[in-house]
Design a protein around this motif. Structure first.
Motif, PDB file in Angstrom:
ATOM      1  N   ASN A  49       8.824  -0.246  -2.664  1.00 35.18           N
ATOM      2  CA  ASN A  49       7.858  -0.442  -1.583  1.00 35.18           C
ATOM      3  C   ASN A  49       7.484  -1.914  -1.642  1.00 35.18           C
ATOM      4  OD1 ASN A  49       5.616  -0.748   0.074  1.00 35.18           O
ATOM      5  ND2 ASN A  49       4.762   1.246  -0.437  1.00 35.18           N
ATOM      6  N   LYS A 224       3.254   4.812  -4.329  1.00 33.85           N
ATOM      7  CA  LYS A 224       3.042   5.679  -3.173  1.00 33.85           C
ATOM      8  C   LYS A 224       3.977   5.271  -2.035  1.00 33.85           C
ATOM      9  CE  LYS A 224      -1.864   6.369  -4.269  1.00 33.85           C
ATOM     10  NZ  LYS A 224      -3.260   6.101  -3.866  1.00 33.85           N
ATOM     11  N   GLY A 225       4.449   6.266  -1.310  1.00 33.93           N
ATOM     12  CA  GLY A 225       5.318   6.001  -0.169  1.00 33.93           C
ATOM     13  C   GLY A 225       6.765   5.790  -0.517  1.00 33.93           C
ATOM     14  N   GLY A 229       8.360   8.212  -6.029  1.00 32.94           N
ATOM     15  CA  GLY A 229       7.011   8.741  -6.155  1.00 32.94           C
ATOM     16  C   GLY A 229       6.947  10.216  -5.807  1.00 32.94           C
ATOM     17  N   ASN A 230       7.685  10.610  -4.776  1.00 31.53           N
ATOM     18  CA  ASN A 230       7.744  12.021  -4.397  1.00 31.53           C
ATOM     19  C   ASN A 230       8.488  12.846  -5.452  1.00 31.53           C
ATOM     20  OD1 ASN A 230       6.352  11.565  -1.990  1.00 31.53           O
ATOM     21  ND2 ASN A 230       8.236  11.177  -0.832  1.00 31.53           N
ATOM     22  N   ALA A 233       6.125  13.581  -8.224  1.00 31.46           N
ATOM     23  CA  ALA A 233       5.152  14.617  -7.868  1.00 31.46           C
ATOM     24  C   ALA A 233       5.753  16.011  -8.014  1.00 31.46           C
ATOM     25  CB  ALA A 233       4.656  14.397  -6.436  1.00 31.46           C
ATOM     26  N   LEU A 275      -1.775   1.352  -4.314  1.00 31.44           N
ATOM     27  CA  LEU A 275      -0.420   1.867  -4.119  1.00 31.44           C
ATOM     28  C   LEU A 275       0.158   2.512  -5.378  1.00 31.44           C
ATOM     29  CD1 LEU A 275       1.203  -1.058  -2.065  1.00 31.44           C
ATOM     30  CD2 LEU A 275       0.408   1.150  -1.199  1.00 31.44           C
ATOM     31  N   ILE A 277       0.807   4.932  -8.400  1.00 31.32           N
ATOM     32  CA  ILE A 277       0.616   6.308  -8.871  1.00 31.32           C
ATOM     33  C   ILE A 277       0.450   6.311 -10.389  1.00 31.32           C
ATOM     34  CG2 ILE A 277       1.662   8.604  -9.049  1.00 31.32           C
ATOM     35  CD1 ILE A 277       3.225   7.945  -6.460  1.00 31.32           C
TER      36      ILE A 277
END
Length: 317
Positions: A49, A224-225, A229-230, A233, A275, A277
């Protein structure tokens, strides 16, 4: 050994070249990447990012010259006698035709008190026609070409959607240095699948075999974004996020296996808190560096301590 000599730092490297203080000014020239625009893929690197390293003055709506003037104004308040390196940082800064690139680079060099260029790019975006120009440019100004290496492991490179192999990196680094151009590398420590000490130390040994002038490394940060990051999670068990003390000891091990002449520009990156995590170590870069140096002294560690018969040759790999 004096702690200031425990590794070869970037400020000392610049002091050996320039008779004045020099500061990099980050630029966003509006480039994209081949793994974003569909040439090699979409979405970019899974960890990326670019908001994490673009300062406020660094916006694509502004010309190169304006970004530099605003960056100069920011730093001149504290250091009025400072000179500057134009740092083409965001995305892939050789991903355009040579004529367009020449225009941008020359615009930057035309700004008062700009004494050189640092160009961040990918190893698969350096055609020989551009190297022809950069070879000429290198003869009249300071030039450092910085390649995003990220990993020496092809499986990891596929996993993070880099779109190139380490063989591509090695070949491009050698082509660049063969032109007499200072060449830097950037790697991320702790990428998924690369958390055991042995593989990380092996990376240091491999990189020591390349004719790099400078090296940046920093901890894996989950932002994030981003796709990574996903992934975190959904599957946090696939990641190992180091504590600051764990990372310091790991990087000291890494540095002990690096060629002693490599210039080490940095060891961590600090993303904007809004931003980030994880991991959040709650310290500034200089605080980390102070702890790092203190720990090196405690361990009586220094760059290259564990290096044995490293030669910058193809058969070293």
């Amino acid at each position: 050994m004096d702690e200031r000599a425990r590794y070869r730092d970037f400020s000392g490297f610049l002091a050996g070249i320039f008779p004045f203080k020099v500061q990099k000014i980050s630029l966003n020239a509006g480039f994209t990447c081949p793994n974003r625009d569909g040439t090699k893929g979409y979405g970019g690197c899974t960890y990326c990012n670019n908001q994490t390293f673009n300062p406020d003055y660094c916006r694509t709506g502004k010309s190169i010259a304006r970004q530099l003037e605003e960056g100069k104004a920011f730093f001149a308040k504290k250091y009025p006698e400072m000179k500057y390196l134009a740092y083409f940082q965001a995305y892939t800064n050789t991903y355009a035709g040579t004529d367009k690139l020449r225009q941008m680079y020359e615009e930057a060099l035309g700004v008062k008190d700009v004494v050189g260029l640092v160009i961040g790019t990918r190893p698969d975006c350096m055609p020989d026609t551009l190297l022809d120009y950069l070879e000429e440019l290198n003869k009249r100004t300071f030039l450092l070409v910085e390649y995003g290496i990220e990993s020496t492991n092809d499986e990891t490179l596929r996993r993070i959607n880099r779109g190139h192999t380490f063989a591509c990196t090695e070949e491009t680094v050698r082509r660049t240095t063969a032109r007499g151009i200072r060449t830097g590398g950037h790697v991320i420590v702790g990428l998924p699948g690369e958390t055991d000490r042995e593989s990380i130390i092996r990376q240091a040994e491999i990189l020591s075999c390349l004719p790099l002038t400078t090296l940046k490394l920093h901890q894996l940060q989950l932002i994030k974004g981003t796709r990574m990051g996903n992934e975190y999670a959904c599957h946090p068990e696939n990641f190992h996020l180091y504590t600051a003390d764990e990372y310091i000891d790991l990087v000291i091990d890494y540095v002990e296996h690096l060629r002693p002449d490599l210039v080490l520009e940095r060891f961590i990156s600090q993303s904007p808190k809004e931003l980030l995590i994880a991991p959040d170590w709650g310290m500034k870069n200089y605080e980390f560096t102070n702890r790092f140096r203190k720990r090196m002294e405690e361990r009586d560690a220094w760059q290259g301590k564990q290096v044995k018969n490293i030669r910058v040759l193809p058969d070293c790999l």
